[in-house]
Design an enzyme around this catalytic site. Structure first.
Site, PDB file in Angstrom:
ATOM      1  N   HIS A 133       0.863  -0.986   0.054  1.00 27.37           N
ATOM      2  CA  HIS A 133       0.147   0.058   0.176  1.00 27.37           C
ATOM      3  C   HIS A 133       0.785   1.095   0.031  1.00 27.37           C
ATOM      4  O   HIS A 133       2.013   1.392   0.455  1.00 27.37           O
ATOM      5  CB  HIS A 133      -0.995  -0.002   1.144  1.00 27.37           C
ATOM      6  CG  HIS A 133      -2.016  -1.140   1.141  1.00 27.37           C
ATOM      7  ND1 HIS A 133      -3.093  -1.082   2.146  1.00 27.37           N
ATOM      8  CD2 HIS A 133      -2.333  -2.121   0.199  1.00 27.37           C
ATOM      9  CE1 HIS A 133      -3.940  -2.068   1.578  1.00 27.37           C
ATOM     10  NE2 HIS A 133      -3.247  -2.712   0.746  1.00 27.37           N
ATOM     11  N   GLU A 188       0.580   3.860   1.977  1.00 29.18           N
ATOM     12  CA  GLU A 188       1.159   4.266   3.150  1.00 29.18           C
ATOM     13  C   GLU A 188       2.484   3.778   3.533  1.00 29.18           C
ATOM     14  O   GLU A 188       3.398   4.217   3.974  1.00 29.18           O
ATOM     15  CB  GLU A 188       0.167   3.983   4.373  1.00 29.18           C
ATOM     16  CG  GLU A 188      -1.055   4.758   4.101  1.00 29.18           C
ATOM     17  CD  GLU A 188      -2.054   4.070   3.234  1.00 29.18           C
ATOM     18  OE1 GLU A 188      -1.823   3.514   2.327  1.00 29.18           O
ATOM     19  OE2 GLU A 188      -3.384   4.081   3.565  1.00 29.18           O
TER      20      GLU A 188
END
Ligand SMILES: Nc1ncnc2c1ncn2[C@@H]1O[C@H](COP(=O)(O)OP(=O)(O)OP(=O)(O)O)[C@@H](O)[C@H]1O
Length: 556
Positions: free
Chosen positions: A452, A454
């Site tokens: 992801h 993040e």
């Protein structure tokens, strides 16, 4: 039975294992009485500590905290207080004020309990509170009139069978004073109206109405638990076989529909439950819209809950959108927030055009158009969420938002993901005006479900700093983080996250669940909704392209 004895028995019944209690004291009569009752119990009694949250909502809020501290000092009880700017957080996250106060209060109480080693949090909700809650559930059209549970995780409500009048009489007998929250008397608020107008009216005719309502809630709770167990046996993969449902009693059918909604975090409203249930025998596929952008589909022998393809549009604003000027709006008394209607027009410098044409010009995706919030005076549109503001009502441009500046970089990352056929989510980690890490989703390319945006940005920032603790950093991400990424934030000691669009599928900060409510060792300051329209538009376009590709494949 004396009041202290009633309380002792209730606590032993609710949490026989508890040794140390954190008492939630607002300074109001009920919770002051709760504390005094606990102090009056014969030895050996529970270890006691007190917690009070100052919501910073009233000018005299600090006085309540001082009152609670003084009360605790007088009785030799440790007191933990904190102040939270509830109004600001509610605004940032788009929550209503009462809801925000409740969430933040329970978060503070459970975190404090964990920190001080208390087994349970005890609140002073009374039989009156329970009766009020049941009536409010009824007025709201909730599917179940179950009031509040006496035990909910760590939270205990041992006074739910005790009338408020008994607690107040106890305080009077002790000569103990307490504070009164003036907002409790403001009958423009539903809870206060139920307390001061509706319940007394009912009690004039049926003196035992509070006890009756509280008992009703307890019975409903037991019945609902039974039906829920039956319902769970019928549900699989966010759906159920229609034939199996129809073989059940209607009450079990309703319970199964309600359970489906509850699992998805959709508010369980009696009207929606009944509408879905009534559609079960349909010979043709049927789709019913539900709150939060969800839909129920009955087709090919199955009932399924369909998650929203785009983030649901937020609830009507509690306050004016930032770009509108309240003073200028006074010139348009008929202006109302709503969604678009046929015939709506906007005024532009060179003349006027239909709203439909404007949305096409501005490339607003077709499926998003009916959900946009619009402010219109009759057919004249003055504002369209994220798309248009009529200069006659526009506020002078605000000072540039520092968060929006970093979010634009995250959006650039999200666009990179989109170019590679990845879910368009981007993130940057920033400290002291410098970008330390950036990334976008690469799950498809890398075949790694944890790739992801993040996590990429966090890893890069940690490498740049040479320290896995990202103290003083802020993570900017275009989509509300999922539980995995929220976990990574906590592990990285990241103190602040700013996100764009709500993640109605996997959001861990309110989109699906609010993990912030749990008693983690660290708190993460959260701001959502920054450039949400741009972040959402990227996602909408991505899902639309994917659907088109899939239907193209099906046709071939
Ligand atoms: N600011 C606060 N800090 C700590 N606990 C609180 C606070 N506000 C409410 N509580 C807890 O939640 C319970 C219910 O609060 P609520 O405001 O709904 O009820 P209330 O009837 O006004 O209670 P009280 O008379 O104790 O203020 C309180 O009795 C108390 O135990």
């Amino acid at each position: 039975m004396t009041l202290p004895e009633t309380l002792r028995r209730a606590l032993l019944r609710l949490a026989p294992e508890a040794r140390r209690l954190l008492v939630a004291v607002s300074g109001g009569g009920d919770s002051v009485a709760l504390l005094r009752l606990l102090l009056a119990l014969p030895e050996p009694r529970w270890g006691l500590e007190v917690a009070h949250l100052d919501h910073a909502l009233r000018p005299d809020a600090a006085e309540a905290a001082a009152f609670v501290r003084a009360l605790c000092w007088e009785h030799g009880v440790a007191c933990h207080t904190a102040r939270v700017d509830v109004a600001r957080i509610a605004k940032d996250r788009g929550w209503n004020l009462e809801d925000a106060a409740r969430r933040l209060r329970y978060g503070f109480l459970t975190r404090t309990a964990k920190r001080v080693g208390a087994d349970a949090v005890v609140t002073a909700h009374t039989q009156d509170d329970q009766a009020e809650t049941v009536l409010m559930q009824l007025l709201r059209g909730a599917a179940h009139l179950q009031g509040m549970p006496a035990r909910q995780g760590r939270v205990l409500r041992p006074l739910l069978e005790v009338p408020r009048s008994a607690l107040r009489a106890y305080l009077r007998a002790l000569g103990q004073d307490c504070l009164e929250d003036p907002t409790n008397a403001d009958t423009s608020r539903t809870r206060a109206w139920v307390r001061h107008v509706l319940l007394p009216t009912l009690a004039a005719r049926a003196p035992h109405v509070k006890a009756t309502l509280a008992r009703h809630a307890a019975l409903q709770r037991d019945q609902a638990a039974h039906f829920r167990r039956l319902a769970q046996g019928l549900i699989k993969d966010a759906g159920a076989e229609v034939r199996a449902l129809l073989a059940q009693d209607v009450a079990v059918q309703r319970a199964a529909v309600a359970e489906l909604l509850r699992c998805a975090g959709v508010p369980v409203d009696a009207g929606h439950v009944e509408a879905v249930r009534a559609a079960l025998p349909t010979p043709h596929p049927v789709r019913l819209s539900l709150p939060k952008g969800y839909a129920a589909r009955v087709a090919y022998g199955r009932l399924e809950l369909v998650a929203p393809t785009a983030p649901p549009s937020p609830a009507p604003p509690l306050e004016l959108p930032a770009e509108l000027d309240a003073a200028k709006l006074a010139a348009f008394p008929a202006a109302r927030f709503r969604t678009r209607r046929p015939g709506d027009r906007v005024r532009l410098p060179g003349g006027s055009k239909t709203l439909a044409d404007l949305l096409i010009d501005r490339k607003v995706p077709r499926e998003a158009r009916d959900r946009l919030r619009v402010l219109a005076a009759h057919g004249e549109v003055l504002w369209v969420e994220g798309v248009f503001v009529d200069p006659r009502v526009a506020r002078a441009p605000p000072a540039p938002d520092e968060d929006a500046r970093w979010m634009r970089l995250a959006l650039n990352e999200a666009r990179r993901a989109a170019e590679r056929g990845e879910l368009p989510v981007g993130a940057v980690v920033v400290r002291g005006g410098a970008v330390l890490g950036r990334g976008h989703n690469t799950t498809r390319e890398s075949g790694d479900p944890s790739a992801h945006a993040e996590l990429h940005a966090i890893r890069q920032a940690a490498a740049a700093l040479g320290d896995w603790r990202l103290a003083g950093c802020t993570l900017f991400v275009t989509l509300e983080p999922c539980p995995m990424c929220f976990g990574a934030l906590l592990s990285a000691h990241l103190p602040r996250v700013v996100y764009g669009a709500t993640n109605a599928r996997e959001g861990a900060l309110g989109g699906v669940a609010d993990l912030q409510q749990h008693p983690w060792k660290r708190t993460v300051a959260v701001r959502g909704g920054v450039l949400a329209a741009e972040a959402g538009a990227l996602l909408t376009a991505f899902f639309r392209a994917r659907r088109q590709a899939a239907s193209g494949r099906g046709a071939r």
